[in-house]
Enzyme design. Structure first.
Site, PDB file in Angstrom:
ATOM      1  CB  SER A  15      59.932 -23.726  62.390  1.00  0.00           C
ATOM      2  OG  SER A  15      60.078 -22.789  61.336  1.00  0.00           O
ATOM      3  CG  HIS A  40      58.745 -27.470  60.400  1.00  0.00           C
ATOM      4  ND1 HIS A  40      57.769 -28.384  60.028  1.00  0.00           N
ATOM      5  CD2 HIS A  40      58.277 -26.253  60.013  1.00  0.00           C
ATOM      6  CE1 HIS A  40      56.780 -27.739  59.445  1.00  0.00           C
ATOM      7  NE2 HIS A  40      57.053 -26.446  59.422  1.00  0.00           N
ATOM      8  CG  ASP A  42      58.315 -23.247  57.948  1.00  0.00           C
ATOM      9  OD1 ASP A  42      58.724 -22.883  59.076  1.00  0.00           O
ATOM     10  OD2 ASP A  42      57.375 -24.035  57.768  1.00  0.00           O
ATOM     11  CG  MET A  44      57.179 -19.698  53.339  1.00  0.00           C
ATOM     12  SD  MET A  44      57.069 -18.392  54.574  1.00  0.00           S
ATOM     13  CE  MET A  44      56.839 -19.353  56.066  1.00  0.00           C
ATOM     14  CG  HIS A  73      55.068 -26.436  56.073  1.00  0.00           C
ATOM     15  ND1 HIS A  73      54.748 -25.539  57.063  1.00  0.00           N
ATOM     16  CD2 HIS A  73      53.980 -26.503  55.263  1.00  0.00           C
ATOM     17  CE1 HIS A  73      53.526 -25.089  56.863  1.00  0.00           C
ATOM     18  NE2 HIS A  73      53.033 -25.662  55.782  1.00  0.00           N
ATOM     19  CG  MET A  75      53.572 -22.938  53.677  1.00  0.00           C
ATOM     20  SD  MET A  75      54.230 -22.041  55.092  1.00  0.00           S
ATOM     21  CE  MET A  75      55.821 -22.876  55.265  1.00  0.00           C
ATOM     22  CG  MET A 144      48.964 -24.502  58.437  1.00  0.00           C
ATOM     23  SD  MET A 144      50.710 -24.652  58.864  1.00  0.00           S
ATOM     24  CE  MET A 144      51.108 -22.994  59.412  1.00  0.00           C
ATOM     25  N   GLY A 151      56.825 -16.487  61.104  1.00  0.00           N
ATOM     26  CA  GLY A 151      56.975 -17.007  62.454  1.00  0.00           C
ATOM     27  C   GLY A 151      56.556 -15.940  63.451  1.00  0.00           C
ATOM     28  CG  ASP A 180      53.878 -25.195  61.307  1.00  0.00           C
ATOM     29  OD1 ASP A 180      54.079 -25.273  60.084  1.00  0.00           O
ATOM     30  OD2 ASP A 180      54.567 -24.517  62.092  1.00  0.00           O
ATOM     31  N   GLY A 182      52.821 -20.786  66.451  1.00  0.00           N
ATOM     32  CA  GLY A 182      52.534 -20.227  67.761  1.00  0.00           C
ATOM     33  C   GLY A 182      52.595 -21.208  68.916  1.00  0.00           C
ATOM     34  CB  SER A 203      59.252 -17.333  67.803  1.00  0.00           C
ATOM     35  OG  SER A 203      57.916 -17.790  67.797  1.00  0.00           O
TER      36      SER A 203
END
Ligand code: DX5
Ligand code: ZN
Length: 232
Positions: A15, A40, A42, A44, A73, A75, A144, A151, A180, A182, A203
């Site tokens: 990501s 990936h 993200d 937002m 993705h 959001m 999720m 992240g 997705d 952690g 991360s």
């Protein structure tokens, strides 16, 4: 369209939320060179989630720097008004949240009509059954394992049984199960053993590395892939 055909091989999708935002093009090239299967992205909107990241223009600018699959993705809520812009920007997979609005079936139909693969994301509290009636409309389920928006959060173990339930529900179908939030080597094996084939990691991939030293990205990607494949 970089997405070729469905397979259940383990795929690692870094990501870029955890990448150097001042150098995203180079970061995309670096993770692909170091073994990423998908990229990936993200998106937002500061409304559906308490953070703001990037829009279709940045996706379009990144497209030439991504040889493989661009996994977008969303959001955002509402989402329908932006689907075409992300499809034009070069998204291969467009994922909307089941919680983003009342017309999930219509959104998924619209994504496929734009020539993209259609994904649906489920927040940690949303049950697997929320998508029972749209399985014909989807190519990917994004599970999720953190509350979306940032992240570097801890993996929510309580979501694991949902992965098993979704694998059951989709066993006869060409639908990817993407995890997705952690994801690290320590939990990648569990996810794969329960039926996930796509592992998003922000991360977990970018930590400790940089465009100047991308070999760290490669080691991180390899460690997650190895842990997942060892559990199969
Ligand atoms: C969170 C995003 C994730 C996130 C993953 O809302 O959807 O893709 O960037 O980052 P890590 O792997 O650090 O949890
Ligand atoms: Zn994501």
């Amino acid at each position: 369209m970089a997405y070729e055909s469905f397979d259940r091989r383990i795929k690692i999708a870094p990501s870029i939320l955890s990448a150097d935002f001042a150098n995203l093009g180079a970061e995309c090239r670096a993770i692909e060179a170091e073994g990423a299967d998908w990229v990936h992205v993200d998106v937002m909107d500061g409304h559906f989630v308490p953070n703001i990241t990037i829009g279709p223009n940045v996706c379009a600018a990144l497209r030439p720097h991504i040889r493989g699959v661009m996994d977008v993705h969303l959001m955002i809520a509402p989402c329908d008004a932006y689907l075409e812009a992300f499809a034009r920007a070069g998204a291969d997979i467009l994922t909307v949240h089941a919680e983003a609005g009342p017309h999930l079936h219509r959104s998924l139909q619209a994504i496929r009509a734009l020539g993209c693969k259609a994904g649906v994301a489920l927040n940690p509290a949303t049950p697997a059954e929320a998508i029972e009636h749209v399985l014909d409309q989807i190519d990917l389920i994004c599970v999720m394992t953190v509350n979306p928006g940032f992240g570097g959060q801890a993996f929510i173990e309580a979501v694991l049984p949902k992965i098993a339930r979704l694998s059951e529900m989709t066993a006869e179908r060409d639908i990817h199960i993407e995890i997705d939030g952690g994801v690290v080597p320590a939990n990648a094996g569990n996810c794969a053993a329960l039926g996930a084939d796509v592992l998003v990691a922000g991360s977990g991939v970018f930590k400790g590395g940089s465009v100047a030293d991308p070999s760290v990205y490669g080691r991180n990607i390899h460690a997650i892939r190895e842990a997942a494949e060892a559990a199969l």
